[in-house]
Design a protein around this motif. Structure first.
Motif, PDB file in Angstrom:
ATOM      1  N   ARG A 109      -6.683 -10.242 -21.097  1.00 12.76           N
ATOM      2  CA  ARG A 109      -6.668  -9.389 -19.917  1.00 12.76           C
ATOM      3  C   ARG A 109      -5.269  -8.827 -19.653  1.00 12.76           C
ATOM      4  N   ALA A 110      -4.241  -9.633 -19.914  1.00 10.69           N
ATOM      5  CA  ALA A 110      -2.871  -9.182 -19.656  1.00 10.69           C
ATOM      6  C   ALA A 110      -2.563  -7.898 -20.430  1.00 10.69           C
ATOM      7  N   SER A 111      -2.929  -7.876 -21.695  1.00 10.73           N
ATOM      8  CA  SER A 111      -2.592  -6.665 -22.463  1.00 10.73           C
ATOM      9  C   SER A 111      -3.508  -5.507 -22.068  1.00 10.73           C
ATOM     10  N   GLU A 112      -4.725  -5.820 -21.643  1.00 14.77           N
ATOM     11  CA  GLU A 112      -5.597  -4.734 -21.161  1.00 14.77           C
ATOM     12  C   GLU A 112      -5.008  -4.120 -19.889  1.00 14.77           C
ATOM     13  N   PHE A 113      -4.474  -4.979 -18.997  1.00 16.85           N
ATOM     14  CA  PHE A 113      -3.868  -4.467 -17.761  1.00 16.85           C
ATOM     15  C   PHE A 113      -2.613  -3.652 -18.060  1.00 16.85           C
ATOM     16  N   ARG A 114      -1.849  -4.101 -19.069  1.00 15.74           N
ATOM     17  CA  ARG A 114      -0.651  -3.336 -19.430  1.00 15.74           C
ATOM     18  C   ARG A 114      -1.021  -1.952 -19.974  1.00 15.74           C
ATOM     19  N   ASN A 115      -2.184  -1.876 -20.596  1.00 20.66           N
ATOM     20  CA  ASN A 115      -2.630  -0.608 -21.203  1.00 20.66           C
ATOM     21  C   ASN A 115      -3.857  -0.059 -20.477  1.00 20.66           C
ATOM     22  N   ILE A 116      -3.788  -0.076 -19.154  1.00 20.48           N
ATOM     23  CA  ILE A 116      -4.977   0.241 -18.360  1.00 20.48           C
ATOM     24  C   ILE A 116      -5.455   1.684 -18.573  1.00 20.48           C
ATOM     25  N   ARG A 117      -4.569   2.528 -19.078  1.00 15.86           N
ATOM     26  CA  ARG A 117      -4.992   3.914 -19.308  1.00 15.86           C
ATOM     27  C   ARG A 117      -5.994   4.004 -20.459  1.00 15.86           C
ATOM     28  N   GLY A 122       0.850  -1.190   0.000  1.00 15.89           N
ATOM     29  CA  GLY A 122       0.000   0.000   0.000  1.00 15.89           C
ATOM     30  C   GLY A 122       0.886   1.240   0.000  1.00 15.89           C
ATOM     31  N   VAL A 123       0.782   2.073  -1.020  1.00 20.27           N
ATOM     32  CA  VAL A 123       1.637   3.264  -1.089  1.00 20.27           C
ATOM     33  C   VAL A 123       0.878   4.533  -0.675  1.00 20.27           C
ATOM     34  N   ALA A 124      -0.426   4.421  -0.583  1.00 20.17           N
ATOM     35  CA  ALA A 124      -1.228   5.569  -0.167  1.00 20.17           C
ATOM     36  C   ALA A 124      -2.608   5.053   0.217  1.00 20.17           C
ATOM     37  N   GLU A 125      -3.378   5.904   0.860  1.00 14.09           N
ATOM     38  CA  GLU A 125      -4.749   5.526   1.161  1.00 14.09           C
ATOM     39  C   GLU A 125      -5.687   6.571   0.590  1.00 14.09           C
ATOM     40  N   LYS A 126      -6.881   6.115   0.243  1.00 14.42           N
ATOM     41  CA  LYS A 126      -7.871   7.077  -0.205  1.00 14.42           C
ATOM     42  C   LYS A 126      -8.288   7.954   0.973  1.00 14.42           C
ATOM     43  N   ALA A 127      -8.830   9.126   0.643  1.00 16.09           N
ATOM     44  CA  ALA A 127      -9.286  10.023   1.701  1.00 16.09           C
ATOM     45  C   ALA A 127     -10.740   9.718   2.032  1.00 16.09           C
ATOM     46  N   PRO A 128     -11.024   9.361   3.295  1.00 14.47           N
ATOM     47  CA  PRO A 128     -12.422   9.117   3.668  1.00 14.47           C
ATOM     48  C   PRO A 128     -13.197  10.431   3.686  1.00 14.47           C
ATOM     49  N   TYR A 129     -14.404  10.384   3.209  1.00 13.82           N
ATOM     50  CA  TYR A 129     -15.262  11.575   3.208  1.00 13.82           C
ATOM     51  C   TYR A 129     -16.653  11.066   3.575  1.00 13.82           C
ATOM     52  N   TRP A 130     -16.952  11.115   4.881  1.00 11.70           N
ATOM     53  CA  TRP A 130     -18.189  10.516   5.365  1.00 11.70           C
ATOM     54  C   TRP A 130     -19.314  11.542   5.363  1.00 11.70           C
ATOM     55  N   ILE A 131     -20.450  11.120   4.862  1.00  7.51           N
ATOM     56  CA  ILE A 131     -21.579  12.043   4.697  1.00  7.51           C
ATOM     57  C   ILE A 131     -22.836  11.470   5.351  1.00  7.51           C
ATOM     58  N   GLU A 135      -1.889   2.661 -12.101  1.00  9.88           N
ATOM     59  CA  GLU A 135      -1.466   2.249 -13.447  1.00  9.88           C
ATOM     60  C   GLU A 135      -0.271   1.290 -13.331  1.00  9.88           C
ATOM     61  N   GLU A 136       0.664   1.662 -12.449  1.00 16.01           N
ATOM     62  CA  GLU A 136       1.846   0.834 -12.221  1.00 16.01           C
ATOM     63  C   GLU A 136       1.451  -0.528 -11.643  1.00 16.01           C
ATOM     64  N   PHE A 137       0.495  -0.538 -10.706  1.00 16.01           N
ATOM     65  CA  PHE A 137       0.007  -1.786 -10.112  1.00 16.01           C
ATOM     66  C   PHE A 137      -0.528  -2.729 -11.195  1.00 16.01           C
ATOM     67  N   PHE A 138      -1.349  -2.204 -12.090  1.00 15.74           N
ATOM     68  CA  PHE A 138      -1.900  -3.058 -13.148  1.00 15.74           C
ATOM     69  C   PHE A 138      -0.798  -3.569 -14.075  1.00 15.74           C
ATOM     70  N   ARG A 139       0.187  -2.725 -14.354  1.00 12.16           N
ATOM     71  CA  ARG A 139       1.303  -3.169 -15.204  1.00 12.16           C
ATOM     72  C   ARG A 139       2.053  -4.325 -14.533  1.00 12.16           C
ATOM     73  N   ILE A 193     -14.110   6.710 -14.004  1.00  8.87           N
ATOM     74  CA  ILE A 193     -12.793   6.103 -13.786  1.00  8.87           C
ATOM     75  C   ILE A 193     -11.752   7.212 -13.713  1.00  8.87           C
ATOM     76  N   HIS A 194     -10.882   7.096 -12.694  1.00 13.18           N
ATOM     77  CA  HIS A 194      -9.870   8.125 -12.456  1.00 13.18           C
ATOM     78  C   HIS A 194      -8.581   7.386 -12.120  1.00 13.18           C
ATOM     79  N   LEU A 195      -7.696   7.316 -13.083  1.00  9.68           N
ATOM     80  CA  LEU A 195      -6.516   6.457 -12.942  1.00  9.68           C
ATOM     81  C   LEU A 195      -5.328   7.229 -12.358  1.00  9.68           C
ATOM     82  N   LEU A 196      -4.872   6.786 -11.182  1.00 11.38           N
ATOM     83  CA  LEU A 196      -3.681   7.400 -10.580  1.00 11.38           C
ATOM     84  C   LEU A 196      -2.429   6.666 -11.093  1.00 11.38           C
ATOM     85  N   PRO A 197      -1.286   7.370 -11.166  1.00  4.80           N
ATOM     86  CA  PRO A 197      -0.066   6.727 -11.673  1.00  4.80           C
ATOM     87  C   PRO A 197       0.301   5.450 -10.906  1.00  4.80           C
ATOM     88  N   SER A 198       0.120   5.445  -9.572  1.00  3.53           N
ATOM     89  CA  SER A 198       0.501   4.251  -8.802  1.00  3.53           C
ATOM     90  C   SER A 198      -0.423   3.073  -9.138  1.00  3.53           C
TER      91      SER A 198
END
Ligand SMILES: [Zn+2]
Length: 330
Positions: free
Chosen positions: A269-277, A202-211, A255-259, A248-253
């Motif tokens: 699926r492998a090539s889709e994951f490589r080209n997840i953008r 885990g390199v980061a966590e999402k920000a909780p926003y409770w409503i 994208e790297e995970f899917f690669r 869909i909102h793709l963060l660089p980390s």
């Protein structure tokens, strides 16, 4: 660097008799699980004293900070040579409550069954806390040549109010301020067919926003329906939210995970994951990704409906109803 390209630390580690530490770790984990630190109320001071005794016996400098009745954090440090900034091993000592009737073994028994240690906290996170303590003990006993200070920080109250870590940040920020890295729970493990295991980091966590969303209206008797009552209006509003799909909102980390995991997948699926953008431009792939609970939340802000409250009584239309959303933002 020593001969053969090994660092001094690596050659030390090679000579360690791991068997004895394995047995010690299992026994200590059982002992640690038997300390009931259910939160609420916590009583983490018992766990802090447990680590204190372990570290004292090994001559590791440590401090117990009792910040409220029964609540304590423990800080320990092994000095490095200062050439690199400190590494923090962070763990929490409290566990969520356990209902014994839902358990095959008593939850605070630390019983071993089929080679596994059972008990509340065996996964979250007395296992990792104890392993981190073992790292301290081994590093001290084996006199490992450390370049960084190795800091062990066990906190109270992670499961409910975070008062333990907040206390450290407010009262002793200097203890961890210089750290370069911190290791704690989280991340994920993917186990794939083909016998290959990938350990996620885990390199980061999402920000909780409770409503909380509240509807109000006229109350009345259940025998005479009210078209725009609070519960009815709330349900209509909720329906609009749950029917909405965040983009869909793709963060660089990510994208790297899917690669990185692409080679574990079959084509296509492998090539889709490589080209997840660009791959989600194919609507079929975007739908498949969205349906997969293990991937969907990585790709978008998420909204989970968690709490739903209205009236107290079947025959009374309440004048207020509310729900709560656990929103997590990228
Ligand atoms: Zn945890």
């Amino acid at each position: 660097m020593a001969a053969g390209g090994q660092t001094a630390l690596e050659s030390h580690i090679e000579n360690i008799a791991w068997e004895q530490y394995h047995d010690q770790a299992v026994h200590l984990l059982q002992e640690y699980i038997r300390l009931d630190t259910s939160n609420p109320p916590g009583n983490e001071v018992k766990a802090a004293e447990f680590f204190h005794r372990l570290f004292e016996a090994q001559g590791i400098s440590n401090t117990v900070f009792t910040y409220a009745p029964g609540r304590a954090n423990l800080y320990a440090v092994l000095k490095g040579d200062g050439s690199l900034r400190p590494l923090v091993l962070l763990n929490h000592m409290d566990v969520v409550r356990a209902e014994p009737r839902n358990w095959r073994v008593p939850p605070f028994s630390g019983e071993i069954s089929d080679g596994d240690v059972y008990g509340r906290g065996a996964l979250d996170m007395k296992d990792e806390g104890l392993l981190q303590a073992m790292v301290m003990l081994i590093a001290a006993r084996e006199k490992l040549p450390l370049r960084r200070d190795l800091i062990f920080l066990a906190t109270a109250d992670e499961e409910v109010g975070d008062t333990g870590s907040a206390w450290i940040l407010e009262n002793h920020p200097e203890l961890v301020r210089q750290a370069e890295y911190l290791i704690t729970e989280g991340g994920s493990n993917l186990i794939r067919p083909g016998g290959r295991t990938v350990y996620g980091i885990g390199v980061a966590e999402k920000a909780p926003y409770w409503i909380r969303m509240t509807a109000t209206g006229r109350g009345g008797h259940g025998s005479i329906p009210i078209a725009d009552s609070a519960p009815t209006r709330l349900v209509k509003a909720m329906d609009r939210v749950v029917s909405w799909e965040t983009p869909i909102h793709l963060l660089p980390s990510v994208e790297e995970f899917f690669r990185q995991i692409a080679p574990l997948e079959k084509e296509t699926r492998a090539s889709e994951f490589r080209n997840i953008r660009t791959a989600p431009q194919d609507p079929a792939f975007a739908r498949a990704l969205t349906r997969d609970e293990n991937f969907n939340y990585l790709l978008r802000d998420t909204i989970s409906l968690t709490v739903l409250k209205g009236g107290q009584q079947t025959n009374v239309i309440p004048d207020t109803a509310y729900c709560e959303w656990d929103v997590r933002l990228l």
